[in-house]
Design a protein around this motif. Structure first.
Motif, mmCIF file in Angstrom:
data_model
loop_
_atom_site.group_PDB
_atom_site.id
_atom_site.type_symbol
_atom_site.label_atom_id
_atom_site.label_comp_id
_atom_site.label_asym_id
_atom_site.label_seq_id
_atom_site.Cartn_x
_atom_site.Cartn_y
_atom_site.Cartn_z
ATOM 1 N N ARG A 139 -1.727 0.558 -1.568
ATOM 2 C CA ARG A 139 -2.326 -0.142 -0.433
ATOM 3 C C ARG A 139 -3.831 -0.311 -0.630
ATOM 4 O O ARG A 139 -4.401 -1.382 -0.372
ATOM 5 C CB ARG A 139 -2.065 0.629 0.858
ATOM 6 C CG ARG A 139 -2.637 -0.052 2.099
ATOM 7 C CD ARG A 139 -2.592 0.875 3.315
ATOM 8 N NE ARG A 139 -3.139 0.216 4.474
ATOM 9 C CZ ARG A 139 -4.429 0.097 4.736
ATOM 10 N NH1 ARG A 139 -5.320 0.603 3.888
ATOM 11 N NH2 ARG A 139 -4.853 -0.520 5.830
ATOM 12 N N GLU A 140 -4.504 0.757 -1.075
ATOM 13 C CA GLU A 140 -5.946 0.681 -1.289
ATOM 14 C C GLU A 140 -6.293 -0.326 -2.388
ATOM 15 O O GLU A 140 -7.276 -1.070 -2.270
ATOM 16 C CB GLU A 140 -6.487 2.065 -1.642
ATOM 17 C CG GLU A 140 -6.415 3.059 -0.484
ATOM 18 C CD GLU A 140 -6.800 4.461 -0.907
ATOM 19 O OE1 GLU A 140 -7.113 4.650 -2.102
ATOM 20 O OE2 GLU A 140 -6.783 5.372 -0.054
ATOM 21 N N VAL A 141 -5.499 -0.343 -3.441
ATOM 22 C CA VAL A 141 -5.752 -1.287 -4.535
ATOM 23 C C VAL A 141 -5.583 -2.722 -4.048
ATOM 24 O O VAL A 141 -6.411 -3.598 -4.333
ATOM 25 C CB VAL A 141 -4.812 -0.995 -5.725
ATOM 26 C CG1 VAL A 141 -4.877 -2.121 -6.745
ATOM 27 C CG2 VAL A 141 -5.199 0.325 -6.389
ATOM 28 N N ILE A 142 -4.506 -2.972 -3.297
ATOM 29 C CA ILE A 142 -4.281 -4.319 -2.768
ATOM 30 C C ILE A 142 -5.417 -4.719 -1.838
ATOM 31 O O ILE A 142 -5.893 -5.862 -1.863
ATOM 32 C CB ILE A 142 -2.925 -4.379 -2.046
ATOM 33 C CG1 ILE A 142 -1.788 -4.257 -3.067
ATOM 34 C CG2 ILE A 142 -2.782 -5.665 -1.239
ATOM 35 C CD1 ILE A 142 -0.416 -4.162 -2.453
ATOM 36 N N VAL A 184 -2.604 -12.332 -8.000
ATOM 37 C CA VAL A 184 -3.617 -11.271 -8.034
ATOM 38 C C VAL A 184 -3.101 -10.020 -7.331
ATOM 39 O O VAL A 184 -3.293 -8.892 -7.788
ATOM 40 C CB VAL A 184 -4.934 -11.750 -7.391
ATOM 41 C CG1 VAL A 184 -5.890 -10.586 -7.169
ATOM 42 C CG2 VAL A 184 -5.590 -12.794 -8.280
ATOM 43 N N ILE A 185 -2.399 -10.207 -6.208
ATOM 44 C CA ILE A 185 -1.933 -9.066 -5.422
ATOM 45 C C ILE A 185 -0.832 -8.310 -6.134
ATOM 46 O O ILE A 185 -0.852 -7.078 -6.218
ATOM 47 C CB ILE A 185 -1.448 -9.539 -4.037
ATOM 48 C CG1 ILE A 185 -2.646 -9.978 -3.194
ATOM 49 C CG2 ILE A 185 -0.679 -8.435 -3.318
ATOM 50 C CD1 ILE A 185 -2.260 -10.547 -1.865
ATOM 51 N N GLU A 325 -10.922 -13.997 -15.488
ATOM 52 C CA GLU A 325 -11.605 -13.557 -14.274
ATOM 53 C C GLU A 325 -10.656 -12.791 -13.359
ATOM 54 O O GLU A 325 -11.030 -11.750 -12.795
ATOM 55 C CB GLU A 325 -12.190 -14.764 -13.544
ATOM 56 C CG GLU A 325 -13.375 -15.397 -14.260
ATOM 57 C CD GLU A 325 -13.890 -16.631 -13.552
ATOM 58 O OE1 GLU A 325 -13.151 -17.141 -12.678
ATOM 59 O OE2 GLU A 325 -15.000 -17.088 -13.878
ATOM 60 N N ASP A 326 -9.437 -13.284 -13.195
ATOM 61 C CA ASP A 326 -8.474 -12.598 -12.341
ATOM 62 C C ASP A 326 -8.090 -11.240 -12.913
ATOM 63 O O ASP A 326 -7.951 -10.257 -12.175
ATOM 64 C CB ASP A 326 -7.217 -13.459 -12.154
ATOM 65 C CG ASP A 326 -7.470 -14.666 -11.261
ATOM 66 O OD1 ASP A 326 -8.522 -14.689 -10.607
ATOM 67 O OD2 ASP A 326 -6.616 -15.569 -11.236
ATOM 68 N N LEU A 327 -7.902 -11.172 -14.231
ATOM 69 C CA LEU A 327 -7.555 -9.904 -14.853
ATOM 70 C C LEU A 327 -8.692 -8.898 -14.693
ATOM 71 O O LEU A 327 -8.451 -7.717 -14.381
ATOM 72 C CB LEU A 327 -7.240 -10.119 -16.340
ATOM 73 C CG LEU A 327 -6.934 -8.850 -17.151
ATOM 74 C CD1 LEU A 327 -5.775 -8.087 -16.523
ATOM 75 C CD2 LEU A 327 -6.632 -9.202 -18.593
#
Length: 521
Positions: A139-142, A184-185, A325-327
């Protein structure tokens, strides 16, 4: 008396100005159902997280027994447990002492064929705590990824039943590029550095070719991973199952550029613990290959030429600039502890949101008009008092939502409409009580005073009871349900202020000026 009314009027003016400024200054944040966006229900693969913990324990236990010079046949993973097989009886007590250092694990043993076998299983409390930790980390990462992407006012909450709440509800209002945000999520971005098998270091064209040197069965501590580096043909490589370096040792990541072919790459930086481990691994394995693994795919496998104790490293490959950039964003915001499964993916278009706003506003306006007409027809000039209190109630409610940056949803609009009804109900109770006092022959001033005093308990009970229900809805509800509870609760508190304090002040002002003697209510 006159001074008291003046102070009350000043307080009403200040309250009106403060909340009107909050609404005009900050405005309202519209929820997913009003401005469009994306609604996701995600599930964390807690079993994968548990398997990773057990595998790390196996590697740790095997290394500890080897350092202690104790003999054993095999250390393996079986059904989320670690088994140590073939310990000689004369060294079984030393082995038990080593294994007893594994806290939060239950240790059992058995004897077979003149040797001692041990089995370690996670304690129930430790298992639950680790699973809950994995979900909270996910959850924190998302949340970090969503914040880094720039989504305003997202809703991210845990949900689910069972051993742990393993589902995450994500609502992202105003998102237009659904596919990119979704990617990304849900991207695991599990970064690992794994040693390649020292004898079989080439890229095998097929899985069968990679298994052939091992007669179809890999050693227990090795695995086969696909290679998707610069060679578009790809293939497979045999690497250690346990990672030498993981994403937990990552300090930072950003998009860079390959100095040779000018292609985008991702530069990542290790923390102090990662640098130390990186130095140990490279120092002990000079000449071997170190695979850079991302989401169980080998992106590159450079040769270790010497000990490396620097903090920076690179991930190169066939990246486009947005992909790099996304990675980097995903790595920088943290790697998910386990894979994410999308249970529900629902998008709301902005046109549907505009229709909802128009319908909600229309319902509110029609309701307000009917209420105003009804109050003016039935209570005449006293009805103007009720209309003013109702308008001030809405100003306070909008100001509170603006100051606290609350998100207004369609159920929130329903809460506002219900607040209008509650506010009118309070005024009707007051006016009807005043009429009863007038019927028994009391003077206007005494009837107004008695009407407010005797109705206060009823109004308080009604609003407090509904407020308790709103608090329960906010506590157990999610998303739109909370939006309804917030607007309803704030409206009820505003109603207590306007229906009693403001309305009574206006009656007192008119009585003082002698303009209500002949008023029929």
């Amino acid at each position: 008396m006159k001074t008291n009314i003046t102070y009350r009027l000043v307080l009403i003016a200040v309250v009106t100005a403060v909340f009107l400024f909050g609404y005009l200054r900050y405005g309202l944040n519209l929820g997913l159902d009003l401005q469009g966006g994306i609604h996701l229900v995600l599930q964390v693969d807690t079993q994968e997280a548990l398997s990773g913990i057990v595998l790390q324990a196996r590697e740790r236990i095997e290394g500890r027994l080897q350092e202690a010079g104790l003999a054993f046949t095999e250390v393996r993973v079986a059904e989320n447990a670690v088994e140590v097989l073939g310990v000689p009886l004369d060294s079984s007590e030393q082995a038990r002492e080593q294994l007893a250092n594994e806290l939060d694990w239950n240790l059992t043993s058995s004897t077979q064929g003149g040797q001692r076998n041990y089995r370690l299983t996670l304690q129930a409390a430790a298992r639950r705590a680790l699973l809950e930790l994995s979900v909270r980390q996910a959850r924190e990462v998302i949340e970090k990824r969503v914040d880094a992407y720039g989504v305003a006012e997202p809703t991210i909450a845990l949900y689910g039943s069972g051993e742990v709440q393993d589902q995450i509800i994500v609502e992202l209002p105003g998102v237009e590029d659904f596919d990119r945000v979704l990617d990304v999520i849900r991207k695991t971005a599990k970064l690992e550095l794994k040693l390649v098998h020292p004898q079989f270091r080439s890229v095998f064209p097929t899985r069968e070719a990679a298994l052939q040197p091992f007669n179809g069965n890999l050693p227990v501590d090795y695995e086969l991973l696909p290679y998707v580096g610069r060679d578009e043909a790809g293939g497979f490589m045999v690497v250690k199952r346990a990672a030498a370096i993981t994403g937990q040792h990552l300090k930072d990541a950003r998009r860079g550029e390959d100095p040779f072919n000018r292609r985008p790459q991702v530069d990542f930086y290790l923390n102090a613990a990662g640098v130390r481990l990186f130095g140990e691994v490279t120092g002990n394995n000079v000449g071997n290959l170190l695979a850079i693994v991302l989401d169980d795919q080998i992106r590159s496998a450079p040769r270790i030429e010497s000990k490396i104790d620097q903090e920076s490293a690179q991930i190169s490959g066939l990246f486009s600039i947005p992909e790099a950039e996304d990675l980097a964003l995903v790595l920088r915001s943290g790697a998910l502890p386990a894979k994410i499964v999308i249970l529900e993916n629902r998008s709301v278009g902005p046109s549907l949101g505009r229709d909802s706003i128009q319908a909600g506003v229309a319902a509110s306006v029609v309701g307000m008009i009917l209420v105003v007409i009804g109050m003016l027809v039935v209570y005449r000039l006293a009805g103007v008092n009720a209309v003013f209190c109702l308008a001030l109630n809405l100003v306070i409610l909008m100001g509170v939502l603006g100051y606290f940056r609350a998100t207004l949803t369609l159920p929130g609009i329903a809460g506002i409409i219900l607040t209008i009804g509650m506010a009118v109900d309070a005024n009707i109770l007051i006016f009807e009580r005043i009429k009863e006092e007038l019927r028994v022959g009391k003077a206007m001033r005494s009837a107004v005073s008695a009407g407010f005093d005797r109705v206060w308990d009823t109004i308080l009970d009604t609003n407090v009871t509904t407020l308790i229900a709103a608090l329960i809805l906010y506590q157990v509800g999610t998303g739109p349900v909370r939006g309804f509870a917030v607007t309803l609760g704030c409206g009820l508190l505003a109603n207590l202020f306007t229906a009693t304090f403001v309305s009574r002040t206006l009656f007192s002002l008119l009585l003082q000026r002698g303009k209500i003697q002949g008023l029929s209510i």
